[in-house]
Design a protein around this motif. Structure first.
Motif, PDB file in Angstrom:
ATOM      1  N   ASN A  79      -4.013   2.032  13.600  1.00 46.96           N
ATOM      2  CA  ASN A  79      -3.815   2.588  12.263  1.00 46.96           C
ATOM      3  C   ASN A  79      -5.046   3.412  11.906  1.00 46.96           C
ATOM      4  N   ARG A  80      -4.923   4.262  10.897  1.00 47.52           N
ATOM      5  CA  ARG A  80      -6.080   4.977  10.398  1.00 47.52           C
ATOM      6  C   ARG A  80      -7.108   3.979   9.885  1.00 47.52           C
ATOM      7  N   SER A  81      -8.378   4.273  10.076  1.00 46.44           N
ATOM      8  CA  SER A  81      -9.435   3.352   9.686  1.00 46.44           C
ATOM      9  C   SER A  81      -9.342   3.017   8.200  1.00 46.44           C
ATOM     10  N   GLY A  82      -9.358   1.718   7.917  1.00 50.52           N
ATOM     11  CA  GLY A  82      -9.273   1.262   6.543  1.00 50.52           C
ATOM     12  C   GLY A  82      -7.859   1.043   6.058  1.00 50.52           C
ATOM     13  N   HIS A  83      -6.848   1.581   6.765  1.00 49.57           N
ATOM     14  CA  HIS A  83      -5.459   1.391   6.359  1.00 49.57           C
ATOM     15  C   HIS A  83      -4.954   0.021   6.802  1.00 49.57           C
ATOM     16  N   VAL A  84      -3.748  -0.311   6.353  1.00 49.45           N
ATOM     17  CA  VAL A  84      -3.113  -1.574   6.741  1.00 49.45           C
ATOM     18  C   VAL A  84      -2.805  -1.545   8.234  1.00 49.45           C
ATOM     19  N   SER A  85      -3.105  -2.622   8.926  1.00 51.58           N
ATOM     20  CA  SER A  85      -2.868  -2.686  10.365  1.00 51.58           C
ATOM     21  C   SER A  85      -1.375  -2.611  10.676  1.00 51.58           C
ATOM     22  N   ALA A  86      -1.062  -2.054  11.845  1.00 54.67           N
ATOM     23  CA  ALA A  86       0.331  -1.854  12.247  1.00 54.67           C
ATOM     24  C   ALA A  86       0.855  -3.064  13.008  1.00 54.67           C
ATOM     25  N   THR A  87       2.020  -3.555  12.606  1.00 53.16           N
ATOM     26  CA  THR A  87       2.662  -4.667  13.311  1.00 53.16           C
ATOM     27  C   THR A  87       4.007  -4.262  13.907  1.00 53.16           C
ATOM     28  N   THR A  88       4.348  -2.965  13.838  1.00 51.63           N
ATOM     29  CA  THR A  88       5.540  -2.418  14.493  1.00 51.63           C
ATOM     30  C   THR A  88       5.191  -1.079  15.124  1.00 51.63           C
ATOM     31  N   ALA A  89       6.001  -0.665  16.094  1.00 45.28           N
ATOM     32  CA  ALA A  89       5.779   0.620  16.748  1.00 45.28           C
ATOM     33  C   ALA A  89       5.973   1.772  15.774  1.00 45.28           C
ATOM     34  N   ASP A  90       6.954   1.676  14.893  1.00 42.14           N
ATOM     35  CA  ASP A  90       7.197   2.746  13.926  1.00 42.14           C
ATOM     36  C   ASP A  90       6.005   2.939  12.991  1.00 42.14           C
ATOM     37  N   ALA A  91       5.340   1.839  12.634  1.00 39.51           N
ATOM     38  CA  ALA A  91       4.164   1.941  11.765  1.00 39.51           C
ATOM     39  C   ALA A  91       3.034   2.675  12.480  1.00 39.51           C
ATOM     40  N   VAL A  92       2.900   2.449  13.787  1.00 39.52           N
ATOM     41  CA  VAL A  92       1.884   3.167  14.568  1.00 39.52           C
ATOM     42  C   VAL A  92       2.163   4.673  14.539  1.00 39.52           C
ATOM     43  N   ALA A  93       3.412   5.037  14.831  1.00 39.55           N
ATOM     44  CA  ALA A  93       3.772   6.451  14.881  1.00 39.55           C
ATOM     45  C   ALA A  93       3.594   7.110  13.516  1.00 39.55           C
ATOM     46  N   ALA A  94       3.953   6.399  12.459  1.00 35.99           N
ATOM     47  CA  ALA A  94       3.858   6.967  11.113  1.00 35.99           C
ATOM     48  C   ALA A  94       2.411   7.199  10.703  1.00 35.99           C
ATOM     49  N   ALA A 135     -16.766  -4.045   4.668  1.00 36.10           N
ATOM     50  CA  ALA A 135     -16.342  -4.718   3.435  1.00 36.10           C
ATOM     51  C   ALA A 135     -14.983  -4.241   2.964  1.00 36.10           C
ATOM     52  N   ALA A 136     -14.775  -2.921   2.910  1.00 37.43           N
ATOM     53  CA  ALA A 136     -13.497  -2.365   2.460  1.00 37.43           C
ATOM     54  C   ALA A 136     -12.669  -2.005   3.693  1.00 37.43           C
ATOM     55  N   HIS A 137     -11.509  -2.668   3.833  1.00 40.76           N
ATOM     56  CA  HIS A 137     -10.747  -2.533   5.067  1.00 40.76           C
ATOM     57  C   HIS A 137      -9.318  -2.973   4.797  1.00 40.76           C
ATOM     58  N   TYR A 138      -8.388  -2.596   5.684  1.00 40.07           N
ATOM     59  CA  TYR A 138      -6.986  -3.040   5.615  1.00 40.07           C
ATOM     60  C   TYR A 138      -6.335  -2.672   4.279  1.00 40.07           C
ATOM     61  N   ALA A 139      -6.630  -1.482   3.742  1.00 41.13           N
ATOM     62  CA  ALA A 139      -6.247  -1.185   2.357  1.00 41.13           C
ATOM     63  C   ALA A 139      -5.014  -0.292   2.260  1.00 41.13           C
ATOM     64  N   PRO A 140      -4.029  -0.661   1.420  1.00 43.49           N
ATOM     65  CA  PRO A 140      -2.962   0.265   1.051  1.00 43.49           C
ATOM     66  C   PRO A 140      -3.519   1.381   0.176  1.00 43.49           C
ATOM     67  N   SER A 141      -2.657   2.311  -0.249  1.00 41.77           N
ATOM     68  CA  SER A 141      -3.117   3.422  -1.076  1.00 41.77           C
ATOM     69  C   SER A 141      -3.279   3.030  -2.536  1.00 41.77           C
ATOM     70  N   CYS A 142      -2.694   1.884  -2.934  1.00 41.34           N
ATOM     71  CA  CYS A 142      -2.816   1.425  -4.322  1.00 41.34           C
ATOM     72  C   CYS A 142      -3.726   0.194  -4.382  1.00 41.34           C
ATOM     73  N   PRO A 143      -4.237  -0.178  -5.556  1.00 38.22           N
ATOM     74  CA  PRO A 143      -5.107  -1.344  -5.673  1.00 38.22           C
ATOM     75  C   PRO A 143      -4.398  -2.645  -5.293  1.00 38.22           C
ATOM     76  N   VAL A 144      -5.175  -3.597  -4.793  1.00 37.01           N
ATOM     77  CA  VAL A 144      -4.671  -4.919  -4.426  1.00 37.01           C
ATOM     78  C   VAL A 144      -5.404  -5.967  -5.250  1.00 37.01           C
ATOM     79  N   ARG A 145      -4.657  -6.912  -5.847  1.00 36.13           N
ATOM     80  CA  ARG A 145      -5.255  -7.975  -6.659  1.00 36.13           C
ATOM     81  C   ARG A 145      -4.894  -9.335  -6.062  1.00 36.13           C
TER      82      ARG A 145
END
Length: 339
Positions: free
Chosen positions: A155-170, A240-250
């Motif tokens: 996945n792109r650095s800092g984005h949510v990790s991919a658990t499917t092949a389609d997520a990798v391609a996207a 410190a900041a990692h695995y992040a979607p595009s919106c805030p997480v609480r």
């Protein structure tokens, strides 16, 4: 013998996504030998693989991910013997390898002077992160390449990790030559990383193997997770900041607002959330871990204003789940949302 399907020399048409059958695996080996990147399913998450002995190929990983060059990579091996050819194993390292390899455990050991792994993988450190995954596909790629495969999460650095092949391609698009599809990752969290290069083993990153299982084998507690230096983390996944979607997480949210997405755990809670996803209706931490990254991606794609997450116990795999959620919460700036 049937020849593997040839891959184009450029990836402008985007990655091939192919079922991980023998022909596709042979094509992936050919791509790795040519210094190309391959999306690889493992039991933890999908990895972005390159020949770990090829500096130019590993540079492509950093470019594709937008990954800081100081962030080291994990070198994956098919056997413990191959791993020991690259790193110096203490008695503690050998005990953990015997107990948990192949599996979701990465060991940080001293780097052998004769190691073939390139300097980009170690980020210039005198230690090396090694894993023997349970994935037969990754094992076959390493054996066919006859070299370790460097593979951070695909996945792109800092984005949510991919658990499917389609997520990798996207997420990675035409930076990847080929993505092998073996369905959803069964563990769903990256490997646990333990530093065993010194006298006292230290937990660097909680992950798909619970701390208490490791401590039971060692007969003593692990040292606490180390805080990554801002400019030189000791292992992958420590920023410190990692695995992040595009919106805030609480994290640890008892409820959610009408524009939010809500990640439930266990019994359903009353909430005004626009979109909901229950990581595990039965409160099973293993099921929750397997669903975590896919759920974050699903809620993010729904265009919610924020992702609220119900409290999750810190026991067992809950430690790793909460670690990822805390890092995700630091990855985006939140403006005026109520917790």
């Amino acid at each position: 013998m049937k020849m593997p399907t040839a891959l184009p020399e450029t990836d402008t048409a985007g990655p091939q996504v192919r079922s991980a059958d023998p022909d596709a695996i042979e094509a992936a080996i050919a791509a790795l030998k040519r210094g190309r990147l391959v999306g690889i399913p493992t039991e933890t998450v999908y990895g972005l693989g390159a020949d770990a002995t090829n500096g130019l190929a590993c540079a492509r990983i950093f470019e594709a991910k937008g990954r800081p060059r100081f962030n080291p990579l994990i070198a994956h091996c098919d056997t413990r013997t191959r791993a020991e050819e690259q790193g110096v194993f203490t008695k503690t390292a050998s005990r953990l390898a015997e107990a948990f390899w192949p599996g979701p455990l990465t060991l940080v050991v001293g780097r052998r002077a004769t190691s073939r792994v390139c300097d980009l993988v170690t980020a210039g450190l005198d230690t090396l992160a090694l894993r023997v995954p349970a994935s037969e596909i990754m094992q076959a790629l390493v054996a066919g390449l006859d070299a370790p495969v460097a593979a951070p999460s695909a996945n792109r650095s800092g984005h949510v990790s991919a658990t499917t092949a389609d997520a990798v391609a996207a997420d990675l698009g035409d930076t990847v030559a080929l993505v092998l599809d073996a369905g959803a990752s069964p563990v769903g969290l990256e490997s646990t990383i333990i530093d065993v290069s010194g006298d006292s083993p230290r937990l660097l990153r909680p992950g798909g193997l619970a701390r208490d299982e490791i401590e039971a084998v060692l007969g003593r507690p692990l040292l606490a997770p180390a805080q990554a230096e801002a400019d030189r983390p000791a292992a992958p996944g420590m920023l410190a900041a990692h695995y992040a979607p595009s919106c805030p997480v609480r994290p640890n949210a008892e409820t959610a607002g009408p524009g939010d997405g809500y990640l439930q755990f266990g019994a359903e809670r009353d909430t005004q959330a626009r979109v909901r996803f229950n990581l595990s209706p039965t409160g099973d931490l293993r099921e929750a871990a397997a669903n975590l990254f896919a759920a974050l991606r699903q809620l993010d794609a729904a265009g919610v204003s924020a992702i609220a997450v119900a409290p999750i116990p810190e026991t067992g795999l809950g430690e790793a789940i909460n670690d990822r959620l805390r890092r995700a919460s630091l990855g985006r700036t939140e403006a005026g949302s109520a917790s």
